[in-house]
Design a protein around this motif. Structure first.
Motif, PDB file in Angstrom:
ATOM      1  N   LEU A   1      32.308  31.139  63.036  1.00  0.00           N
ATOM      2  CA  LEU A   1      31.883  31.789  61.795  1.00  0.00           C
ATOM      3  C   LEU A   1      32.899  32.816  61.319  1.00  0.00           C
ATOM      4  N   GLU A   2      33.038  32.889  60.009  1.00  0.00           N
ATOM      5  CA  GLU A   2      33.845  33.939  59.389  1.00  0.00           C
ATOM      6  C   GLU A   2      32.946  34.629  58.361  1.00  0.00           C
ATOM      7  N   ALA A   3      32.771  35.942  58.506  1.00  0.00           N
ATOM      8  CA  ALA A   3      31.792  36.663  57.688  1.00  0.00           C
ATOM      9  C   ALA A   3      32.426  37.815  56.920  1.00  0.00           C
ATOM     10  N   TYR A   4      31.845  38.085  55.744  1.00  0.00           N
ATOM     11  CA  TYR A   4      32.261  39.201  54.892  1.00  0.00           C
ATOM     12  C   TYR A   4      31.033  39.948  54.385  1.00  0.00           C
ATOM     13  N   ARG A   5      31.181  41.253  54.238  1.00  0.00           N
ATOM     14  CA  ARG A   5      30.192  42.107  53.571  1.00  0.00           C
ATOM     15  C   ARG A   5      30.813  42.489  52.227  1.00  0.00           C
ATOM     16  N   TRP A   6      30.012  42.374  51.153  1.00  0.00           N
ATOM     17  CA  TRP A   6      30.504  42.590  49.795  1.00  0.00           C
ATOM     18  C   TRP A   6      29.941  43.859  49.177  1.00  0.00           C
ATOM     19  N   ASN A   7      30.653  44.379  48.223  1.00  0.00           N
ATOM     20  CA  ASN A   7      30.189  45.547  47.475  1.00  0.00           C
ATOM     21  C   ASN A   7      29.030  45.156  46.555  1.00  0.00           C
ATOM     22  N   ASP A   8      28.414  46.152  45.941  1.00  0.00           N
ATOM     23  CA  ASP A   8      27.241  45.876  45.116  1.00  0.00           C
ATOM     24  C   ASP A   8      27.364  46.415  43.690  1.00  0.00           C
ATOM     25  N   ASP A   9      28.581  46.581  43.200  1.00  0.00           N
ATOM     26  CA  ASP A   9      28.713  47.115  41.843  1.00  0.00           C
ATOM     27  C   ASP A   9      29.424  46.157  40.892  1.00  0.00           C
ATOM     28  N   PHE A  10      29.223  44.862  41.100  1.00  0.00           N
ATOM     29  CA  PHE A  10      29.830  43.882  40.199  1.00  0.00           C
ATOM     30  C   PHE A  10      28.778  43.032  39.483  1.00  0.00           C
ATOM     31  N   SER A  11      27.476  43.316  39.732  1.00  0.00           N
ATOM     32  CA  SER A  11      26.432  42.517  39.107  1.00  0.00           C
ATOM     33  C   SER A  11      25.139  43.316  38.981  1.00  0.00           C
ATOM     34  N   ASP A  12      24.373  42.990  37.945  1.00  0.00           N
ATOM     35  CA  ASP A  12      23.064  43.614  37.788  1.00  0.00           C
ATOM     36  C   ASP A  12      22.028  43.043  38.764  1.00  0.00           C
ATOM     37  N   TYR A  13      22.375  42.041  39.524  1.00  0.00           N
ATOM     38  CA  TYR A  13      21.514  41.530  40.599  1.00  0.00           C
ATOM     39  C   TYR A  13      21.095  42.674  41.526  1.00  0.00           C
TER      40      TYR A  13
ATOM     41  N   PRO B   1      39.422  22.612  50.040  1.00  0.00           N
ATOM     42  CA  PRO B   1      39.924  23.297  51.236  1.00  0.00           C
ATOM     43  C   PRO B   1      39.511  24.770  51.267  1.00  0.00           C
ATOM     44  N   TYR B   2      39.216  25.233  52.448  1.00  0.00           N
ATOM     45  CA  TYR B   2      38.819  26.624  52.643  1.00  0.00           C
ATOM     46  C   TYR B   2      40.030  27.538  52.466  1.00  0.00           C
ATOM     47  N   ASP B   3      39.840  28.625  51.702  1.00  0.00           N
ATOM     48  CA  ASP B   3      40.926  29.553  51.406  1.00  0.00           C
ATOM     49  C   ASP B   3      40.492  31.001  51.638  1.00  0.00           C
ATOM     50  N   GLY B   4      39.872  31.242  52.793  1.00  0.00           N
ATOM     51  CA  GLY B   4      39.510  32.602  53.178  1.00  0.00           C
ATOM     52  C   GLY B   4      38.626  33.315  52.174  1.00  0.00           C
ATOM     53  N   GLU B   5      38.924  34.578  51.938  1.00  0.00           N
ATOM     54  CA  GLU B   5      38.112  35.431  51.071  1.00  0.00           C
ATOM     55  C   GLU B   5      37.941  34.846  49.671  1.00  0.00           C
ATOM     56  N   ALA B   6      38.961  34.173  49.162  1.00  0.00           N
ATOM     57  CA  ALA B   6      38.866  33.570  47.818  1.00  0.00           C
ATOM     58  C   ALA B   6      37.739  32.537  47.764  1.00  0.00           C
ATOM     59  N   THR B   7      37.557  31.764  48.823  1.00  0.00           N
ATOM     60  CA  THR B   7      36.473  30.785  48.871  1.00  0.00           C
ATOM     61  C   THR B   7      35.122  31.489  48.942  1.00  0.00           C
ATOM     62  N   HIS B   8      35.050  32.575  49.688  1.00  0.00           N
ATOM     63  CA  HIS B   8      33.809  33.351  49.765  1.00  0.00           C
ATOM     64  C   HIS B   8      33.432  33.878  48.379  1.00  0.00           C
ATOM     65  N   LYS B   9      34.409  34.348  47.641  1.00  0.00           N
ATOM     66  CA  LYS B   9      34.171  34.877  46.299  1.00  0.00           C
ATOM     67  C   LYS B   9      33.651  33.776  45.373  1.00  0.00           C
ATOM     68  N   LYS B  10      34.272  32.605  45.431  1.00  0.00           N
ATOM     69  CA  LYS B  10      33.806  31.471  44.621  1.00  0.00           C
ATOM     70  C   LYS B  10      32.375  31.101  44.993  1.00  0.00           C
ATOM     71  N   ALA B  11      32.058  31.198  46.281  1.00  0.00           N
ATOM     72  CA  ALA B  11      30.707  30.868  46.734  1.00  0.00           C
ATOM     73  C   ALA B  11      29.681  31.830  46.146  1.00  0.00           C
ATOM     74  N   ILE B  12      30.024  33.108  46.065  1.00  0.00           N
ATOM     75  CA  ILE B  12      29.101  34.088  45.475  1.00  0.00           C
ATOM     76  C   ILE B  12      28.864  33.769  44.007  1.00  0.00           C
ATOM     77  N   ILE B  13      29.906  33.464  43.284  1.00  0.00           N
ATOM     78  CA  ILE B  13      29.766  33.146  41.858  1.00  0.00           C
ATOM     79  C   ILE B  13      28.859  31.928  41.680  1.00  0.00           C
ATOM     80  N   LYS B  14      29.072  30.901  42.487  1.00  0.00           N
ATOM     81  CA  LYS B  14      28.225  29.704  42.438  1.00  0.00           C
ATOM     82  C   LYS B  14      26.792  30.044  42.845  1.00  0.00           C
ATOM     83  N   ALA B  15      26.627  30.847  43.889  1.00  0.00           N
ATOM     84  CA  ALA B  15      25.299  31.215  44.368  1.00  0.00           C
ATOM     85  C   ALA B  15      24.519  31.993  43.314  1.00  0.00           C
ATOM     86  N   PHE B  16      25.196  32.887  42.597  1.00  0.00           N
ATOM     87  CA  PHE B  16      24.504  33.665  41.564  1.00  0.00           C
ATOM     88  C   PHE B  16      24.053  32.759  40.416  1.00  0.00           C
ATOM     89  N   ASP B  17      24.805  31.712  40.120  1.00  0.00           N
ATOM     90  CA  ASP B  17      24.362  30.721  39.128  1.00  0.00           C
ATOM     91  C   ASP B  17      23.099  30.016  39.620  1.00  0.00           C
TER      92      ASP B  17
END
Length: 178
Positions: A134-146, A32-48
């Motif tokens: 669509l639901e969109a978020y812009r993320w910060n850039d200081d949590f990864s060496d990417y 189930p979709y859970d707003g920003e928390a789901t977006h965060k999980k998606a980033i972690i999966k995407a970086f993998d």
């Protein structure tokens, strides 16, 4: 979440938009979709997925991740034609806008592209056909060496977009230098 590796957008990136220097990962939600928390999980999966795709390892500090919600229409808006009238295509000495707009990441990588606003718009129609859902978020850039390369000069960007109709999460990353 699992990657939708057969999505039309990957074929377009390979065949028509091969000079686009943005990283795209499309994920199908399996929970189930859970707003920003789901977006965060998606980033972690995407970086993998990106780490595997590029044969590198990215450090990630999830506790440092934060986002601000943004309007999808604003995020997907191409530059006005006047943008191209006010600078020569060969002039690469201008400064990237801050924060880096998605359209800029698509159209203005460090080594240039032949693409114009119309290409950006057409690409988004395939990537995100359900503009009203669509639901969109812009993320910060200081949590990864990417983001290290982009911090050197050109810029960084990270956006997540959830398509409520398709159940699809799109992670869009940009971090380049010359």
């Amino acid at each position: 979440m699992k990657e939708v590796s057969k999505h039309e957008i990957y074929r377009l990136l390979e065949e028509r938009y091969e000079r686009v220097s943005i990283d795209y990962v499309l994920l199908l939600l399996e929970e189930p979709y859970d707003g920003e928390a789901t977006h965060k999980k998606a980033i972690i999966k995407a970086f993998d997925i990106l780490a595997e795709r590029f044969g590198v390892e990215y450090t990630l500090e999830p506790e440092k991740m934060h986002a601000e919600r943004c309007e999808a229409e604003e995020l997907l808006m191409p530059p006005e034609d006047v943008y191209y009238e006010t600078r020569r295509q060969t002039d690469r000495s201008y400064t990237a806008p801050k924060p880096l707009p998605y359209w800029y990441a698509f159209l203005e990588p460090p080594h240039g592209t032949p693409y114009r606003s119309e290409d950006f718009t057409e690409f988004q129609k395939v990537l995100l056909p359900n503009r009203e859902a669509l639901e969109a978020y812009r993320w910060n850039d200081d949590f990864s060496d990417y983001f290290d390369a982009g911090k050197e000069w050109w810029g960084t960007g990270l956006w997540t977009i959830y398509d409520k109709i398709e159940g699809l999460m799109i992670v869009i990353g940009a971090s380049l230098t010359d």
